[in-house]
Design a protein around this motif. Sequence first.
Motif, PDB file in Angstrom:
ATOM      1  N   ALA A 508       0.816  -1.216   0.000  1.00  0.00           N
ATOM      2  CA  ALA A 508       0.000   0.000   0.000  1.00  0.00           C
ATOM      3  C   ALA A 508       0.843   1.256   0.000  1.00  0.00           C
ATOM      4  CB  ALA A 508      -0.921   0.006   1.220  1.00  0.00           C
ATOM      5  N   ASN A 509       0.406   2.233  -0.796  1.00  0.00           N
ATOM      6  CA  ASN A 509       0.969   3.593  -0.793  1.00  0.00           C
ATOM      7  C   ASN A 509       2.470   3.613  -1.018  1.00  0.00           C
ATOM      8  OD1 ASN A 509      -1.580   3.890   1.344  1.00  0.00           O
ATOM      9  ND2 ASN A 509      -1.364   5.554  -0.120  1.00  0.00           N
ATOM     10  N   ASN A 510       2.944   2.707  -1.835  1.00  0.00           N
ATOM     11  CA  ASN A 510       4.338   2.737  -2.261  1.00  0.00           C
ATOM     12  C   ASN A 510       4.464   3.508  -3.560  1.00  0.00           C
ATOM     13  OD1 ASN A 510       5.533   0.671  -0.271  1.00  0.00           O
ATOM     14  ND2 ASN A 510       3.811  -0.446  -1.173  1.00  0.00           N
ATOM     15  N   GLU A 560      -3.543   1.622  -3.550  1.00  0.00           N
ATOM     16  CA  GLU A 560      -3.092   3.020  -3.504  1.00  0.00           C
ATOM     17  C   GLU A 560      -1.601   3.173  -3.721  1.00  0.00           C
ATOM     18  OE1 GLU A 560      -4.725   4.876   0.015  1.00  0.00           O
ATOM     19  OE2 GLU A 560      -6.772   4.686  -0.733  1.00  0.00           O
ATOM     20  N   ASN A 561      -1.032   2.341  -4.581  1.00  0.00           N
ATOM     21  CA  ASN A 561       0.355   2.522  -4.980  1.00  0.00           C
ATOM     22  C   ASN A 561       0.428   3.408  -6.218  1.00  0.00           C
ATOM     23  OD1 ASN A 561       1.774   0.305  -3.214  1.00  0.00           O
ATOM     24  ND2 ASN A 561      -0.003  -0.708  -4.117  1.00  0.00           N
ATOM     25  N   TYR A 562       1.550   4.109  -6.374  1.00  0.00           N
ATOM     26  CA  TYR A 562       1.821   4.860  -7.585  1.00  0.00           C
ATOM     27  C   TYR A 562       2.987   4.163  -8.278  1.00  0.00           C
ATOM     28  CZ  TYR A 562       3.057   8.764 -10.692  1.00  0.00           C
ATOM     29  OH  TYR A 562       3.332   9.546 -11.783  1.00  0.00           O
ATOM     30  N   GLY A 595      -7.310   1.381  -6.136  1.00  0.00           N
ATOM     31  CA  GLY A 595      -6.808   2.727  -5.878  1.00  0.00           C
ATOM     32  C   GLY A 595      -5.402   2.994  -6.343  1.00  0.00           C
ATOM     33  N   ASN A 596      -4.873   2.163  -7.244  1.00  0.00           N
ATOM     34  CA  ASN A 596      -3.519   2.365  -7.738  1.00  0.00           C
ATOM     35  C   ASN A 596      -3.520   3.315  -8.934  1.00  0.00           C
ATOM     36  OD1 ASN A 596      -2.114   0.086  -6.108  1.00  0.00           O
ATOM     37  ND2 ASN A 596      -3.885  -0.909  -7.029  1.00  0.00           N
ATOM     38  N   ASN A 622      -8.985   2.082  -9.971  1.00  0.00           N
ATOM     39  CA  ASN A 622      -7.610   2.387 -10.339  1.00  0.00           C
ATOM     40  C   ASN A 622      -7.615   3.425 -11.462  1.00  0.00           C
ATOM     41  OD1 ASN A 622      -6.094   0.105  -8.805  1.00  0.00           O
ATOM     42  ND2 ASN A 622      -7.734  -0.964  -9.871  1.00  0.00           N
ATOM     43  N   VAL A 623      -6.521   4.160 -11.583  1.00  0.00           N
ATOM     44  CA  VAL A 623      -6.355   5.168 -12.639  1.00  0.00           C
ATOM     45  C   VAL A 623      -5.163   4.773 -13.497  1.00  0.00           C
ATOM     46  CG1 VAL A 623      -5.700   7.559 -13.129  1.00  0.00           C
ATOM     47  CG2 VAL A 623      -7.447   7.076 -11.402  1.00  0.00           C
TER      48      VAL A 623
END
Length: 825
Positions: A508-510, A560-562, A595-596, A622-623
């Motif tokens: 998450a959130n990396n 929620e990773n980018y 959520g990535n 996701n986007v």
Amino acid sequence: MTADINVRLRGGTYRLAEPFTLGPGDSGANGHQVVYSAYRTERPVFSGARQVSGFRLYDGSRNIYRAAVPPGTKSRQLFVNGLRAQRARGPLDPGGFTLKNSSFITGDTAYRSFTNASAVEVVYNRDWKHMRCPLAGITEAAGGGSSLDVAPDCFANNNTSVPNLGFPFNGAGLPKLEGVSWVENAYQLLTEPGEFYLDTTANYLYYRPRPGENLATAQVELPVLDKVVDLSGTPGHLAPVNDTDPRATYSPSWRTSGGRPYGDFDNDVHYTTVNGDSMTFTFTGTGLDVLTEVNTDAGAIDVYVDGTKVKTVSANGPVRLAQQPVVSVTGLPPGRHTVKLVKAGGDYLVVDGFVVIPDRIAPVHDITFRGVTFAHTTWNLPSTAGYLDNQAGVLWDAATRRPIRIPAAVQVHRGRDILFTDVEIAHTGGTGIDLADGTRESTITKSRIHDTSGGGVSLGEVDDYYVTDPARMTSNDTVSQNVIEYVGQDYQDAVGIWAGYTRGATLANNEIAHTPYSGISMGWGWGWAASCELQAKQNNFPVGSCRRGTDYAGVNKIVENYVYDVMGVLHDGGHIYTNGGQGGHDDTLTSEFRGNVLSGGTHTNNMIYQDEGSSNWNTHHNVIHFANGSWTGMWTPTIHDIRMHDNFHAPAGSYNNGTNVVLTNNTEVKNGDWPPAAREIIKAAGLPRELRANRSRLDDFDLSIEYRGSWIAPGFRGLGDFHETVHAAHNNGDSATMTFTGAGVGVIGEKNSDQGDIEIFVDDVSKGVISTSATSRQVQQTLYTTDDLDPATPHTIRVVKRSGQYATLDGFLVRGMPCGTRSPA
């Protein structure tokens, strides 16, 4: 323990003669931790390198320097003033080679002048695989030229007899070593600044310095350890052995059956049809799994331990499943034991393999590392065995032909409640950090992992699919809020985060970027957990065959990773890649992909790549933008039971050949006009706002930049861009806008003959039209700057393309940010 034990480490470099090793006896207790942390704001460094000095000019015409190293020194990496040096190598894709038997033939005679020819390696990249082999020698080719004669065993393993065990170990053995991407590791290849060559015969290190490097004062680090930290509980790595193991004894009426097409371990079994027939397995340890087959024609099995019957189990089931641990005996006192199985029912009793548990499960546990840097490792196995690639940093052992993985600088085996926070892992010869062998409830967070030869983070195993005991599962681990970049510097099949068989993992959130292959890879086994009906539809095996079993993967989260600027070298991968079954047929074990934000992939097939056997995923919100290839694609029927909904994607392409894969309410977005729901996803992805560095230089991939129009994102250009990436606009009127707080701002881009004018707006006021045309390419140019802004007020800057074939953006400079401000979200 009645309180945490805090070990404060002063700043400086600790050069280790051997890895810093901790075991169960060094663990915390009673809910308290043993904490190794930096003293105040100092930064301790655990280093596996020797510092090299005493360089003297050796070849003035080529600016090559030389220093002596101790006899026996071996290493494949070198770091000078914090920068990775390149092992001496020839040009990329040199051409002119033909493969004859196990030799690469070229008309170039220069190769015959190479000294230490057996240390030279040939390297080949093809599709998803990175392969390399040492040479046996270099000889004169028939008719002149050079013959690069590959070491026979390595050539066989990479070409003529590539390991291809099938599910659950790999999906396909090919491609194979049949070309040359470059030649590496000869003194004669020292042609570029920043290259080195280690002569392990004469014990000299040769280096050609970069401009401005002074070897009299430079910090030259030559790694000699393969890891700097080893946290190991018991037992260590557990792997099945075949039913032919000499510790097994079968009564006379047992038969063997080989070449079976059902997914048996090593494709063979022992079996009996006679009730009362028995087999025994004698071992030293605390437990044993016996792998058998579940099927409609199987029945009851009586289990004896050291002569005493302990239970009766059944191998009967509605469908054939291979490699099932129907018999599992654990918790025995350490020592020598015999397990006996007696057929008590059904038509068949099948024995396929054994897993010995040599020690009681005793994790290393309750240990924290905070504020520490781990650096400077090497990994020398490829120098002798070569690099026998399977996929994504999973290799084949040259001797056993079983799967192995690239070792890590920071290695955890059989851990529990291990925490790494605010650490840096850098300049490694293998993977950065590995939570392996049933490590549970452990966390890597708020850390930076970069410049690794292998992957960034590894989690789980590839050969413990059979496990049903929760105490032995890799489970409930977290990798969150980390920056992971520039992995795979030597082994280009490596990925940012790799997870094999895991349960309850959270990624998450990396922020994951600048990788030669995929960003995140989760799952293993390909179609192993898919039904025989779906495998037949894929036509993966001969008619009548089906390699089907089970695994324990499930309830994993990739959220929620980018992930951006990936797939820079190899092909057939993606930003986030999955394979193999998740959750079996239990909906409560479905995994989540949410959520990535996925952006910019040079050789990406599918941005969301749910590959063969992927199943039981909830993929939503996701986007996906700045894509090469499809935004998603499911290519075969063994990909099944996936809900893919409420995603936002700029590329239109997708395809779905999966089974019960349902795509609903996914929105194509054009010209960067993201709806509010997509903007919220973008805002939440990657590092939380409070952890983002106070960056004065923002890369063109920074999520604070809003691109409108026809922008593309070419990466891995090799032209000197910041992070080797730019965004480029095609159409006049295309714009890029960034909001910031500061006294000044600058626009960084490129000038070239195919570029024209751009117009700059600050707070919606035009600052004029600027030409970016030039007779030749000029990168990282400051195209506009201003320093007269109110530093306490938010501002916007907008770059608009006005003319020319392209306009490029390489990022922004923000100056005079108020104290305590962070880069924009």
